[in-house]
Scaffold this active site. Structure first.
Site, short mmCIF file in Angstrom:
data_model
loop_
_atom_site.label_atom_id
_atom_site.label_comp_id
_atom_site.label_asym_id
_atom_site.label_seq_id
_atom_site.Cartn_x
_atom_site.Cartn_y
_atom_site.Cartn_z
N HIS A 1 41.43 44.26 51.28
CA HIS A 1 42.03 43.84 50.01
C HIS A 1 41.61 42.40 49.68
CE1 HIS A 1 44.86 43.99 46.67
NE2 HIS A 1 45.04 42.71 46.92
N THR B 1 42.72 44.95 35.30
CA THR B 1 44.01 45.67 35.30
C THR B 1 44.43 46.10 36.71
OG1 THR B 1 42.91 47.78 34.84
CG2 THR B 1 43.72 46.53 32.94
N HIS C 1 36.89 44.86 42.19
CA HIS C 1 36.04 46.05 42.03
C HIS C 1 34.90 45.70 41.08
CE1 HIS C 1 39.37 46.15 39.17
NE2 HIS C 1 38.53 46.67 38.30
N CYS D 1 49.01 48.74 46.43
CA CYS D 1 47.74 48.54 45.71
C CYS D 1 47.04 49.89 45.60
CB CYS D 1 46.87 47.53 46.46
SG CYS D 1 45.17 47.48 45.86
#
Ligand code: 5GP
Length: 112
Positions: free
Chosen positions: A45, A93, A98, A3
């Site tokens: 995450h 994407t 975020h 990631c």
């Protein structure tokens, strides 16, 4: 885990940081869509806002508090926008939640 934002949070990929603490990181977007374009991420995450629950939602309040602080520091008194894209149709994407902090220009609504 492969990631890119986990790697940025861990310092394995460099970024231009705007804010950091033990829980979140804010860094400038590589491809800015406004004069100010900062991404705010949890270091943990979390794939997207679709994974926010009553148990982990405090991180979102913290991200918004830091976004407001950055907007003040960066003199965005004319206005600013926070956006989080969720999933393919939402335009996401990078699959690490975020929040885009955008400012420094007038913005249209609705977004395309
Ligand atoms: P999304 O389309 O998922 O909402 O937004 C992902 C954002 O991450 C895009 O605005 C893109 O420019 C930014 N981005 C992708 N990879 C990197 C990177 O390695 N560094 C930085 N600073 N921004 C990135």
């Amino acid at each position: 885990m492969d990631c890119v934002f986990c790697k940025i949070a861990a310092g394995e990929i460099p970024s231009k940081k705007a804010y950091e603490d033990d829980r979140i990181l804010a860094f400038y977007d590589l491809d800015p869509q406004a004069p100010v374009h900062i991404l705010l991420i949890p270091k943990e995450h979390i794939e997207s806002a679709a994974d926010i629950t009553e148990e982990n939602s405090a991180i979102v309040a913290h991200i918004f508090a830091v976004a407001a602080k950055l907007a003040k520091e960066l003199d965005l008194a004319q206005g600013w926008r926070v956006v989080t894209n969720v999933g393919k149709d939402g335009g996401q994407t990078v699959m690490h939640m975020h929040f885009h902090l955008l400012g420094g220009r007038s913005m249209a609504w609705p977004p395309g």
